[in-house]
Design a protein around this motif. Sequence first.
Motif, PDB file in Angstrom:
ATOM      1  N   PHE A   1      33.079  47.153  30.044  1.00  0.00           N
ATOM      2  CA  PHE A   1      34.090  46.156  30.417  1.00  0.00           C
ATOM      3  C   PHE A   1      35.467  46.832  30.374  1.00  0.00           C
ATOM      4  N   ILE A   2      36.225  46.645  31.423  1.00  0.00           N
ATOM      5  CA  ILE A   2      37.563  47.232  31.511  1.00  0.00           C
ATOM      6  C   ILE A   2      38.581  46.105  31.558  1.00  0.00           C
ATOM      7  N   ASN A   3      39.374  46.024  30.503  1.00  0.00           N
ATOM      8  CA  ASN A   3      40.446  45.033  30.435  1.00  0.00           C
ATOM      9  C   ASN A   3      41.702  45.639  31.067  1.00  0.00           C
ATOM     10  N   ILE A   4      42.014  45.224  32.276  1.00  0.00           N
ATOM     11  CA  ILE A   4      43.234  45.694  32.929  1.00  0.00           C
ATOM     12  C   ILE A   4      44.360  44.757  32.510  1.00  0.00           C
ATOM     13  N   CYS A   5      45.226  45.263  31.630  1.00  0.00           N
ATOM     14  CA  CYS A   5      46.260  44.448  30.997  1.00  0.00           C
ATOM     15  C   CYS A   5      47.620  44.740  31.617  1.00  0.00           C
ATOM     16  N   GLN A   6      48.616  43.995  31.178  1.00  0.00           N
ATOM     17  CA  GLN A   6      49.951  44.127  31.756  1.00  0.00           C
ATOM     18  C   GLN A   6      51.008  44.141  30.656  1.00  0.00           C
ATOM     19  N   SER A   7      52.089  44.855  30.949  1.00  0.00           N
ATOM     20  CA  SER A   7      53.220  44.909  30.018  1.00  0.00           C
ATOM     21  C   SER A   7      54.445  45.405  30.766  1.00  0.00           C
ATOM     22  N   ASN A   8      55.589  44.793  30.488  1.00  0.00           N
ATOM     23  CA  ASN A   8      56.836  45.263  31.079  1.00  0.00           C
ATOM     24  C   ASN A   8      57.303  46.572  30.456  1.00  0.00           C
TER      25      ASN A   8
ATOM     26  N   TYR B   1      37.195  48.989  27.359  1.00  0.00           N
ATOM     27  CA  TYR B   1      38.384  49.839  27.410  1.00  0.00           C
ATOM     28  C   TYR B   1      39.569  48.981  27.849  1.00  0.00           C
ATOM     29  N   ASP B   2      40.739  49.280  27.305  1.00  0.00           N
ATOM     30  CA  ASP B   2      41.960  48.577  27.696  1.00  0.00           C
ATOM     31  C   ASP B   2      42.843  49.511  28.512  1.00  0.00           C
ATOM     32  N   VAL B   3      43.204  49.072  29.702  1.00  0.00           N
ATOM     33  CA  VAL B   3      44.102  49.813  30.581  1.00  0.00           C
ATOM     34  C   VAL B   3      45.358  48.966  30.766  1.00  0.00           C
ATOM     35  N   VAL B   4      46.518  49.525  30.454  1.00  0.00           N
ATOM     36  CA  VAL B   4      47.759  48.764  30.526  1.00  0.00           C
ATOM     37  C   VAL B   4      48.624  49.312  31.657  1.00  0.00           C
ATOM     38  N   ILE B   5      49.072  48.420  32.560  1.00  0.00           N
ATOM     39  CA  ILE B   5      49.940  48.816  33.666  1.00  0.00           C
ATOM     40  C   ILE B   5      51.185  47.924  33.672  1.00  0.00           C
ATOM     41  N   ASN B   6      52.112  48.262  34.516  1.00  0.00           N
ATOM     42  CA  ASN B   6      53.339  47.491  34.644  1.00  0.00           C
ATOM     43  C   ASN B   6      53.041  46.067  35.127  1.00  0.00           C
ATOM     44  N   GLN B   7      53.716  45.090  34.528  1.00  0.00           N
ATOM     45  CA  GLN B   7      53.443  43.690  34.833  1.00  0.00           C
ATOM     46  C   GLN B   7      53.750  43.340  36.294  1.00  0.00           C
ATOM     47  N   GLU B   8      54.853  43.837  36.810  1.00  0.00           N
ATOM     48  CA  GLU B   8      55.211  43.529  38.197  1.00  0.00           C
ATOM     49  C   GLU B   8      54.190  44.105  39.168  1.00  0.00           C
ATOM     50  N   PHE B   9      53.734  45.337  38.886  1.00  0.00           N
ATOM     51  CA  PHE B   9      52.728  45.944  39.758  1.00  0.00           C
ATOM     52  C   PHE B   9      51.400  45.192  39.650  1.00  0.00           C
ATOM     53  N   PHE B  10      51.060  44.730  38.447  1.00  0.00           N
ATOM     54  CA  PHE B  10      49.841  43.942  38.280  1.00  0.00           C
ATOM     55  C   PHE B  10      49.897  42.673  39.126  1.00  0.00           C
ATOM     56  N   ASN B  11      51.034  41.987  39.089  1.00  0.00           N
ATOM     57  CA  ASN B  11      51.174  40.757  39.883  1.00  0.00           C
ATOM     58  C   ASN B  11      51.054  41.045  41.372  1.00  0.00           C
ATOM     59  N   LYS B  12      51.588  42.175  41.799  1.00  0.00           N
ATOM     60  CA  LYS B  12      51.473  42.555  43.208  1.00  0.00           C
ATOM     61  C   LYS B  12      50.015  42.774  43.591  1.00  0.00           C
ATOM     62  N   CYS B  13      49.265  43.401  42.697  1.00  0.00           N
ATOM     63  CA  CYS B  13      47.845  43.655  42.973  1.00  0.00           C
ATOM     64  C   CYS B  13      47.035  42.365  42.980  1.00  0.00           C
ATOM     65  N   GLN B  14      47.438  41.387  42.179  1.00  0.00           N
ATOM     66  CA  GLN B  14      46.729  40.122  42.132  1.00  0.00           C
ATOM     67  C   GLN B  14      46.880  39.334  43.434  1.00  0.00           C
ATOM     68  N   LYS B  15      47.970  39.571  44.139  1.00  0.00           N
ATOM     69  CA  LYS B  15      48.238  38.808  45.359  1.00  0.00           C
ATOM     70  C   LYS B  15      47.575  39.410  46.598  1.00  0.00           C
ATOM     71  N   ASP B  16      47.116  40.650  46.490  1.00  0.00           N
ATOM     72  CA  ASP B  16      46.552  41.339  47.651  1.00  0.00           C
ATOM     73  C   ASP B  16      45.230  41.991  47.253  1.00  0.00           C
ATOM     74  N   PRO B  17      44.116  41.579  47.861  1.00  0.00           N
ATOM     75  CA  PRO B  17      42.801  42.147  47.496  1.00  0.00           C
ATOM     76  C   PRO B  17      42.726  43.656  47.674  1.00  0.00           C
ATOM     77  N   LEU B  18      43.448  44.189  48.661  1.00  0.00           N
ATOM     78  CA  LEU B  18      43.410  45.630  48.888  1.00  0.00           C
ATOM     79  C   LEU B  18      44.091  46.381  47.736  1.00  0.00           C
ATOM     80  N   PHE B  19      45.237  45.861  47.269  1.00  0.00           N
ATOM     81  CA  PHE B  19      45.915  46.462  46.124  1.00  0.00           C
ATOM     82  C   PHE B  19      45.072  46.305  44.857  1.00  0.00           C
TER      83      PHE B  19
END
Length: 284
Positions: free
Chosen positions: A62-69, A117-135
């Motif tokens: 299981f991969i937890n793709i998390c977000q943080s500013n 596993y926990d993977v942390v990415i930028n919150q704004e980029f995460f939101n962008k990926c959530q809006k577009d299936p390709l991202f």
Amino acid sequence: MATDSSLLNSELELQQQEELYQQLLLQTMGQVQSENPDSKVIRPQPGMCVKTLSQPDKQKIFINICQSNSVPPPPELSKEELVELLESEDPTGYRVPMSLGEPHTEIDNSSQGCTAYDVVINQEFFNKCQKDPLFQQFLILVSLEGLENKYSLELSRDWKVLKNRKFFGSLNEQNIRTRSRPVIQELQPQKCPTAAAKRPEFSLLVEPPAGDPEYLIAEIQLPGVPSSRSLVLDVGEDRLVLTARPSLFHLDIFHPFLIDQEKSVAQYNTNTQILTVTMPVVSS
């Protein structure tokens, strides 16, 4: 590791080259010591959970793709550039800043043990990926690649995003870098490498070959690169990132060692066009 004599054409050239060899060290993207003012401990926010299998043993992952500013955003990437990346031989050549946490054991719904596993990415980029299936597809792909490189895994590309579940198990605190530290100002990267950038051929050597490793040596072939001034090298505790401008090569690899960043040195031989990075090993 002698350099080509052409590097010694003038006293200024020698000084610049020596500066590069001794100081071309990474603004690390891995975990750093807590006393470093450029890092801090964060508790990532839930994002989405991806279920896949390890290969070849078919264990649940299981991969937890998390977000943080607190995680810096990646360079701008348009939809057109993303399509080119996904169609290229190395779609993960685009660098996405992320923090990769240590694996933690969890219990699934069948009361069986599994790994998360926990993977942390930028919150704004995460939101962008959530809006577009390709991202979103691209984000999952680079997360899998990052975990595979860091932990020597092989993960199935037949993944599933769990509905109505933003994470699995527990989310652990992570110590992340919050600010980059450019060592040589003139070598600041301007844009992310695109699909035009190739993955160079390289080798990783351990010295001594037997017993406890003392050094990890990376030898990277860079045909067509005239001098070290075209290179941007990042050396982290367990990661090496190299970009050769303009968009010639891009390399982003994890290795299974903890290395001493401050004592790492790089040397570019303009005759053989090979970059040698010597990294003292702290532990494996």
